[in-house]
Design a protein around this motif. Structure first.
Motif, PDB file in Angstrom:
ATOM      1  N   HIS A   1      54.733  -3.283 -20.754  1.00 45.02           N
ATOM      2  CA  HIS A   1      53.848  -3.985 -19.828  1.00 45.02           C
ATOM      3  C   HIS A   1      54.560  -5.147 -19.141  1.00 45.02           C
ATOM      4  O   HIS A   1      55.231  -5.943 -19.785  1.00 45.02           O
ATOM      5  CB  HIS A   1      52.618  -4.498 -20.571  1.00 45.02           C
ATOM      6  CG  HIS A   1      51.741  -5.390 -19.733  1.00 45.02           C
ATOM      7  ND1 HIS A   1      51.012  -4.913 -18.673  1.00 45.02           N
ATOM      8  CD2 HIS A   1      51.504  -6.726 -19.789  1.00 45.02           C
ATOM      9  CE1 HIS A   1      50.347  -5.920 -18.119  1.00 45.02           C
ATOM     10  NE2 HIS A   1      50.634  -7.032 -18.774  1.00 45.02           N
ATOM     11  N   GLN A   2      54.411  -5.223 -17.807  1.00 44.28           N
ATOM     12  CA  GLN A   2      54.931  -6.347 -17.024  1.00 44.28           C
ATOM     13  C   GLN A   2      53.958  -6.645 -15.901  1.00 44.28           C
ATOM     14  O   GLN A   2      53.322  -5.744 -15.359  1.00 44.28           O
ATOM     15  CB  GLN A   2      56.302  -6.007 -16.419  1.00 44.28           C
ATOM     16  CG  GLN A   2      57.431  -5.927 -17.418  1.00 44.28           C
ATOM     17  CD  GLN A   2      57.764  -7.265 -18.044  1.00 44.28           C
ATOM     18  OE1 GLN A   2      57.549  -8.314 -17.438  1.00 44.28           O
ATOM     19  NE2 GLN A   2      58.285  -7.228 -19.261  1.00 44.28           N
ATOM     20  N   SER A   3      53.844  -7.910 -15.543  1.00 44.56           N
ATOM     21  CA  SER A   3      52.957  -8.263 -14.445  1.00 44.56           C
ATOM     22  C   SER A   3      53.567  -7.775 -13.133  1.00 44.56           C
ATOM     23  O   SER A   3      54.787  -7.803 -12.952  1.00 44.56           O
ATOM     24  CB  SER A   3      52.743  -9.780 -14.389  1.00 44.56           C
ATOM     25  OG  SER A   3      53.904 -10.436 -13.932  1.00 44.56           O
TER      26      SER A   3
ATOM     27  N   LYS B   1      53.487  -9.183 -10.348  1.00 52.39           N
ATOM     28  CA  LYS B   1      54.122 -10.300  -9.643  1.00 52.39           C
ATOM     29  C   LYS B   1      55.596 -10.420 -10.048  1.00 52.39           C
ATOM     30  O   LYS B   1      56.479 -10.577  -9.194  1.00 52.39           O
ATOM     31  CB  LYS B   1      53.384 -11.604  -9.954  1.00 52.39           C
ATOM     32  CG  LYS B   1      53.929 -12.840  -9.246  1.00 52.39           C
ATOM     33  CD  LYS B   1      53.021 -14.039  -9.513  1.00 52.39           C
ATOM     34  CE  LYS B   1      53.505 -15.283  -8.775  1.00 52.39           C
ATOM     35  NZ  LYS B   1      54.750 -15.830  -9.339  1.00 52.39           N
ATOM     36  N   THR B   2      55.868 -10.316 -11.348  1.00 47.92           N
ATOM     37  CA  THR B   2      57.246 -10.410 -11.836  1.00 47.92           C
ATOM     38  C   THR B   2      58.087  -9.239 -11.342  1.00 47.92           C
ATOM     39  O   THR B   2      59.248  -9.412 -10.946  1.00 47.92           O
ATOM     40  CB  THR B   2      57.258 -10.436 -13.377  1.00 47.92           C
ATOM     41  OG1 THR B   2      56.458 -11.527 -13.838  1.00 47.92           O
ATOM     42  CG2 THR B   2      58.678 -10.603 -13.904  1.00 47.92           C
TER      43      THR B   2
ATOM     44  N   MET C   1      51.583  -0.939 -16.772  1.00 44.60           N
ATOM     45  CA  MET C   1      50.326  -1.682 -16.910  1.00 44.60           C
ATOM     46  C   MET C   1      49.951  -1.910 -18.364  1.00 44.60           C
ATOM     47  O   MET C   1      49.057  -2.693 -18.665  1.00 44.60           O
ATOM     48  CB  MET C   1      49.192  -0.912 -16.216  1.00 44.60           C
ATOM     49  CG  MET C   1      49.354  -0.802 -14.703  1.00 44.60           C
ATOM     50  SD  MET C   1      48.122   0.302 -13.985  1.00 44.60           S
ATOM     51  CE  MET C   1      46.609  -0.516 -14.453  1.00 44.60           C
TER      52      MET C   1
ATOM     53  N   ALA D   1      42.887  -2.674 -11.108  1.00 43.61           N
ATOM     54  CA  ALA D   1      44.240  -3.201 -11.241  1.00 43.61           C
ATOM     55  C   ALA D   1      45.265  -2.196 -10.716  1.00 43.61           C
ATOM     56  O   ALA D   1      46.243  -2.568 -10.054  1.00 43.61           O
ATOM     57  CB  ALA D   1      44.530  -3.539 -12.697  1.00 43.61           C
TER      58      ALA D   1
END
Length: 665
Positions: A493-495, A497-498, A524, A536
């Protein structure tokens, strides 16, 4: 003779040349030409960064410099400041009026710095650490001096010393033949001497030197061989050091401090022709239209006007527009490719007026609203170069070219397939195929680690099981290492935005034109399915769509299908989530796996959406377990049969291993 884009020969050639030069007793020093060795620095006592490096804004950079009492002023792409690494007192006390003496350049986008006086460089975090260590009285701000002399440097010196100036060859016929082979018959000896071009007789290769900015030390070489193929010439390039570290601006030591205008070309041969025809300062980029390394931007800060004349095709034109964004479009002009505006060497050979062509260059910057008159030339260019507009062609998947026509920048491709069907294996070969043709690629693998992915791609690259031939590993790994291929270090999982910030950084630093995300659901996380999760996903798909458009970069996004009846083949509606993914996508590819339904059978690829020209269809794939490839040729019938269906009905289901069908949407 018409030239074709240069390719890279195996590294064995360089090793052989270096060994030959050493064996023939090449001298160890360059004498007066090379001068004293240049000082380089390596990070020694700087604290090691852990985890992802946080992005920095230009506002934060300015605030930090003011807080530390470091004077600076704005440039086009960089901030200019006194260097921390120059020996001698008073460097920090230089008045602002002495801006020409400011040798430290800080990139406004990334915060990375380069000191042109000492050749020290590093990240923004390195710079901050250097400032802190300098306050503590640590010499050279904690950077250890490192002599440039290493094996690569020694090899470059040996080859350089064995090469001879073309005009010093005893046989005039050999000189004429060599010049004709590279299309530089009209280039004078004075021009070749000015730029320091030499000729390696043993390999029939031109040798272009990479000198330090002040022209006192040899840092590397580019070797250019020419192979005649009918009416065309194929150029073969090799560099010392490796291409990823070869950051030369050919001709830079000849630039004067007062020069305010320069022309950037895509090849050294073009720079020679351009300078002789116009007398203007001219530089060539180390990797042509492939990449403009940000480390070179400081050396272009002095110019108020930059004209980019990179080549004769649309790919060079697109690259010029991207490079202008790095250099600041307000000072850039672009020479648009065309029959009357070929690349500089060809124009020079044909006796055309190069100064007139430069005067017709188009400004890179424009207002938000433009008229058709301003777009007219670009529209004509697309109509007259249909094949180039269609994009980069796949070498391993010719059937994919017949449907999608090519791989184009600025598009979003959605790829799906059943669990266990080989989605990651296929998409890695799909991307590797393009990467081998010079498409700068960034991989974001959130499901499998990068070591495993790299092992799969290396096997596909070598088309053999290297675990059974370990003696060949180094040879294939050296070739694979030179591909313009990069990996994100995220896992799980990573946002978004990053991830987007990392992609933007990669586009700026490495001129990435293809990003692969594998896969959306794993990125996600594995939370339970909720309405918020679907929302999302829509947001993430929209973010990737916007990124592709804004950065003229192709994004290939892997998405798992919905859980459906395994007896049914997948459709566009089978993509997990709402309809937004398929709506936003320019292309939808589905890996159908009939063996999961009917037992022994063939996988095949279905193109179910193609926004470029509407062609859709299917073609079978044959998987080779030894090489982990899907591109193994199938003997017999044609793999793709295109059928026009005016009724708009979907293509017929392809039998296992049979030919497919296509339709126009």
């Amino acid at each position: 003779m018409m030239g074709v884009p240069p390719s890279r020969a195996p590294l064995r050639l360089l090793s052989a040349l270096a060994g030959w030069a050493r064996g023939r007793g090449a001298p160890r020093s360059l004498g007066a030409l090379a001068g004293p060795p240049q000082r380089h620095y390596k990070k020694g006592t700087l604290p090691a960064s852990e985890g992802p490096i946080p992005p920095v804004t230009i506002t934060e950079i300015r605030q930090y410099l003011r807080a530390q009492g470091i004077s600076f002023h704005d440039g086009y792409s960089c901030l200019h400041a006194p260097s921390l690494f120059v020996e001698g007192p008073g460097e920090q006390q230089q008045p602002p009026t002495g801006s020409a003496r400011y040798s430290l350049f800080i990139d406004k986008t990334t915060g990375s710095f380069v000191c042109t006086a000492t050749l020290a460089e590093g990240t923004w975090q390195d710079f901050q650490a250097s400032v802190e260590l300098k306050h503590k009285g640590v010499p050279h701000a904690g950077l250890e001096q490192l002599d440039w002399v290493d094996q690569t440097g020694e090899d470059a010196r040996h080859i350089w010393d064995r090469a001879l100036p073309l005009w010093e060859l005893l046989d005039e016929e050999e000189t004429r033949t060599a010049k004709a082979m590279f299309g530089i018959s009209k280039v004078s000896d004075a021009t070749l001497k000015r730029f320091g071009v030499r000729y390696l007789r043993a390999a029939r290769t031109l040798v272009f030197p990479w000198f330090s900015p002040r022209g006192t030390g040899l840092k590397g070489l580019k070797l250019l061989g020419a192979e005649c193929q009918g009416d065309t010439v194929r150029y073969v390039e090799n560099t010392l050091p490796r291409p990823s570290a070869y950051h030369n601006l050919f001709g830079l030591p000849l630039i004067g401090r007062r020069d305010t205008e320069v022309v950037l070309t895509g090849r050294e041969l073009d720079t020679l022709a351009l300078y002789q025809a116009t007398g203007l300062p001219s530089l060539s980029l180390p990797r042509g239209a492939t990449c403009l390394p940000p480390a070179l931007l400081p050396y272009l800060e002095q110019f108020k006007r930059i004209t980019l004349w990179l080549g004769e095709d649309l790919r060079s034109w697109e690259a010029a527009k991207l490079f202008a964004r790095k250099l600041n479009p307000k000072r850039c002009s672009l020479v648009r490719p065309g029959d009357q505006q070929p690349r500089p060497l060809e124009a020079f050979t044909r006796g055309m007026n190069l100064s007139k062509i430069l005067r017709s260059a188009l400004p890179a910057g424009h207002k938000s609203i433009i008229s058709f008159r301003q777009l007219r030339d670009e529209v004509f260019g697309e109509l007259s170069n249909v094949e180039q507009v269609a994009g980069v062609k796949w070498a391993r998947f010719p059937e994919l070219n017949k449907l999608l026509k090519g791989h184009r920048k600025g598009e979003l491709t959605i790829f799906t397939g059943p669990t266990g069907s080989g989605k990651t294996t296929f998409i890695s070969e799909y991307a590797l195929d393009l990467c081998m043709q010079g498409v700068n690629t960034l991989w974001g693998s959130f499901e499998i680690n990068n070591v495993r992915l790299a092992k799969v791609m290396l096997t596909q690259f070598a088309v053999r099981r290297l675990e059974e031939q370990l003696d060949q590993f180094d040879e294939w790994a050296d070739k694979f290492e030179d591909l313009p291929l990069y990996f994100m270090t995220f896992h799980g999982h990573q946002s978004i935005k990053t991830v987007i910030e990392t992609m933007l950084h990669a586009v700026y630093m490495y001129d990435i034109s293809h990003v692969v995300i594998d896969n959306l659901q794993f990125m996600m996380g594995q939370e339970q399915l909720t309405v918020d999760r679907l929302a999302a996903q829509d947001y993430i798909v929209g973010a990737f769509r916007k990124f592709a458009t804004d950065n003229s970069c192709h994004v290939s996004l892997v998405i798992h299908p919905r859980k459906e009846d395994e007896e049914r083949e997948l459709q566009t509606a089978s993509i997990f989530g709402s309809a937004k993914a398929s709506q936003e996508a320019d292309n939808v590819l589905i890996l159908q796996d009939r063996k999961l339904v009917t037992g022994p059978g063939k996988r095949y690829l279905q193109v179910s959406k193609n926004r470029f020209d509407g062609d859709v269809g299917v073609f079978p794939l044959e998987f080779s377990k030894a090489s982990l490839t899907f591109s193994t040729p199938i003997k017999g019938k044609a793999r793709l049969k295109k059928v026009k269906d005016d009724s708009g009905a979907p293509p017929k289901q392809a039998p296992a291993g049979g030919s497919g069908a296509s339709k126009k949407q």
